[in-house]
Design a protein around this motif. Structure first.
Motif, PDB file in Angstrom:
ATOM      1  N   MET A   1       0.803  -1.219   0.000  1.00  0.00           N
ATOM      2  CA  MET A   1       0.000   0.000   0.000  1.00  0.00           C
ATOM      3  C   MET A   1       0.838   1.272   0.000  1.00  0.00           C
ATOM      4  SD  MET A   1      -2.949  -1.319  -0.227  1.00  0.00           S
ATOM      5  CE  MET A   1      -3.946   0.137  -0.084  1.00  0.00           C
ATOM      6  N   ASP A   2       2.134   1.152   0.267  1.00  0.00           N
ATOM      7  CA  ASP A   2       3.000   2.331   0.228  1.00  0.00           C
ATOM      8  C   ASP A   2       3.826   2.390  -1.052  1.00  0.00           C
ATOM      9  OD1 ASP A   2       4.502   0.105   0.880  1.00  0.00           O
ATOM     10  OD2 ASP A   2       5.827   1.178   2.263  1.00  0.00           O
ATOM     11  N   SER A   3       3.506   1.571  -2.033  1.00  0.00           N
ATOM     12  CA  SER A   3       4.269   1.524  -3.286  1.00  0.00           C
ATOM     13  C   SER A   3       3.532   2.238  -4.413  1.00  0.00           C
ATOM     14  CB  SER A   3       4.525   0.065  -3.697  1.00  0.00           C
ATOM     15  OG  SER A   3       5.356  -0.581  -2.772  1.00  0.00           O
ATOM     16  N   GLU A   4       4.277   2.568  -5.472  1.00  0.00           N
ATOM     17  CA  GLU A   4       3.676   3.200  -6.645  1.00  0.00           C
ATOM     18  C   GLU A   4       2.657   2.253  -7.273  1.00  0.00           C
ATOM     19  OE1 GLU A   4       6.921   2.678  -6.248  1.00  0.00           O
ATOM     20  OE2 GLU A   4       8.073   4.515  -6.578  1.00  0.00           O
ATOM     21  N   TYR A   5       1.481   2.802  -7.596  1.00  0.00           N
ATOM     22  CA  TYR A   5       0.411   1.982  -8.172  1.00  0.00           C
ATOM     23  C   TYR A   5       0.163   2.319  -9.643  1.00  0.00           C
ATOM     24  CZ  TYR A   5      -4.026  -0.552  -8.383  1.00  0.00           C
ATOM     25  OH  TYR A   5      -5.034  -1.434  -8.709  1.00  0.00           O
ATOM     26  N   SER A   6       0.256   3.602  -9.988  1.00  0.00           N
ATOM     27  CA  SER A   6       0.019   4.008 -11.374  1.00  0.00           C
ATOM     28  C   SER A   6       0.631   5.380 -11.616  1.00  0.00           C
ATOM     29  CB  SER A   6      -1.486   4.043 -11.688  1.00  0.00           C
ATOM     30  OG  SER A   6      -2.133   5.016 -10.893  1.00  0.00           O
ATOM     31  N   LYS A   7       0.683   5.760 -12.893  1.00  0.00           N
ATOM     32  CA  LYS A   7       1.042   7.118 -13.289  1.00  0.00           C
ATOM     33  C   LYS A   7      -0.144   7.712 -14.033  1.00  0.00           C
ATOM     34  CE  LYS A   7       6.094   6.719 -13.591  1.00  0.00           C
ATOM     35  NZ  LYS A   7       7.283   6.850 -14.477  1.00  0.00           N
ATOM     36  N   VAL A   8      -0.425   8.986 -13.744  1.00  0.00           N
ATOM     37  CA  VAL A   8      -1.614   9.635 -14.281  1.00  0.00           C
ATOM     38  C   VAL A   8      -1.236  10.980 -14.883  1.00  0.00           C
ATOM     39  CG1 VAL A   8      -3.862  10.632 -13.706  1.00  0.00           C
ATOM     40  CG2 VAL A   8      -3.130   8.521 -12.609  1.00  0.00           C
ATOM     41  N   CYS A   9      -1.846  11.295 -16.024  1.00  0.00           N
ATOM     42  CA  CYS A   9      -1.704  12.619 -16.624  1.00  0.00           C
ATOM     43  C   CYS A   9      -2.908  13.450 -16.205  1.00  0.00           C
ATOM     44  CB  CYS A   9      -1.620  12.522 -18.144  1.00  0.00           C
ATOM     45  SG  CYS A   9      -1.567  14.138 -18.953  1.00  0.00           S
TER      46      CYS A   9
END
Length: 421
Positions: A245-253
């Motif tokens: 839960m503390d890790s990167e999940y996605s990248k968003v523009c």
């Protein structure tokens, strides 16, 4: 969910716990910021752990009665299962949260956290928890520690309950006591400052994950709106840990709405659609977004294809288009077609405005796709030249190719014939 579906969920829980190794959630949180139930984001709950097998069944939610049952403890899976079944039965018969949670004391090592906006919350069995209350009139925050027995957040009271222990083998073992206290105080401050329960839950889960190592989903539920994170963070296979839960999940523009999950997102530094900078979304933030109902939220329905990822990507594109241009079928169709051209949406043909059903009053958009035949991933190119001309050019190219091959094969004979002449 209705009663029949709720019973089916319990049966699935029974089967699941019978087939997996003994494991329990070590972090249980329930937050109630609006006991009246009027705020769609006014009550939320979630679970996670350092252990394996953090499946959706670590919490059961009733969408009709707006209550949740979070399980855990140090006992066997059978004990936890029995306590959950008994608690659900009691809550369906209008028992209080404290009464349902107290059933955990009848099962060795079991723990139950139950509650909802109308019944308050309670924790029973084997636990180390804080009960947080916030006074409406004075905004005073009270954080009270409890160990075992029963601890209660009374109906009509704004507040929360957080349980936290460390799992054996966790590199941060021994941090639970301090993290539990610090997170409880931060939860109280966020309730006092007016944050919705869904946001408070996500921030608290992020803090616990970072500081105590009890970080694998699990997931959460919105008790008033009946929304769950489902399998966003749960392990795909048995005897595995969930998503950190503390890790990167996605990248968003944030400009055009393009989004991609990890690990595929690692290869993108800028948005492939509009070349804007990308924002990293951590798993706990994604949990908060998934559970929080926004006044600007758009309900998107996808028809005509069940390609994996199509519905979720369409949702992102439509939300970004509506936010920027409003409920306009032409602009939504244009945004979707750009997604198709850039490879974000695969296996479907381009859409037209007539394929977009917009209902602005109910904030709903329906998208009707035509699936591409066979294994084609993208539609034919829209070229500024007639396809028949291309076919003719192709035939000419083929004929020229054949002539060249003949000249190569029979070059010696042709040269001798030319010399004889």
């Amino acid at each position: 969910m209705n009663i029949r579906k709720f019973h089916i969920a319990i049966v699935c829980l029974i089967i699941l716990l019978m087939t997996m190794s003994s494991v329990a959630a070590t972090c249980n949180i329930i937050v109630i910021t609006d006991p009246s139930g009027n705020d769609p984001n006014g009550a939320a709950a979630g679970s996670m752990s350092f252990a394996e097998n953090m499946f959706q069944s670590t919490f059961l939610m009733s969408k009709i009665n707006h209550f949740v049952v979070l399980s855990g403890g140090t006992g066997s899976s059978e004990s936890r299962l029995d306590s959950v079944v008994d608690a659900v039965a009691n809550l369906e018969n209008n028992a209080s949260a404290a009464s349902a949670a107290s059933l955990a004391t009848q099962f060795k090592g079991a723990r139950l956290v139950v509650g909802g906006p109308n019944i308050g919350a309670a924790i029973g069995g084997s636990f180390n928890a804080y009960v947080i209350t916030v006074d409406d009139a004075s905004n005073d925050i009270k954080v009270t520690p409890y160990t075992s027995g029963i601890a209660t957040l009374q109906p009509g009271q704004k507040g929360a309950i957080i349980h936290l222990r460390n799992t054996a083998g966790n590199p941060l073992y021994g941090t639970a006591d301090s993290v539990r206290k610090e997170t409880a105080m931060n939860i109280g401050k966020m309730i006092r400052d007016g944050y919705p329960a869904t946001t408070i839950l996500s921030e608290a889960m992020g803090e616990v994950a970072r500081d105590s190592g009890e970080k694998y989903g699990g997931g959460g539920v919105n008790l008033i709106s009946g929304i769950s994170t489902d399998d966003m963070f749960t392990p795909i296979e048995m005897n595995q840990t969930g998503y950190p839960m503390d890790s990167e999940y996605s990248k968003v523009c944030d400009d055009c709405g393009w989004a991609m999950g990890y690990p595929a997102a690692e290869s993108h530094d800028r948005c492939p659609v509009c070349n804007s900078e990308l924002r990293i979304v951590y798993a706990y933030e994604a949990l908060g977004s998934a559970l929080t109902v926004s006044s600007n939220a758009v309900s998107v329905s996808v028809y005509g294809s069940d390609k994996p990822g199509l519905a979720s990507t369409t949702q992102e594109i439509v939300e970004a288009s509506v936010a920027k241009y409003g409920y306009d079928a032409s602009t939504i169709a244009g945004s979707i077609n750009r997604g198709i051209n850039n490879g974000l949406l695969m296996g479907v043909d381009h859409v037209e405005p007539k394929d977009i059903n917009v209902k602005q009053g109910s904030k709903a958009v329906g998208v009707y796709y035509n699936a591409l035949p066979g294994d084609r991933s993208s539609p034919a190119w829209d070229l500024p030249i007639d396809g028949n001309i291309l076919n003719i050019l192709g035939s000419i190219q083929t004929a020229v190719g054949i002539i060249l091959i003949l000249l190569v094969v029979f070059r010696s004979r042709l040269l001798k014939s030319f010399q004889n002449r």
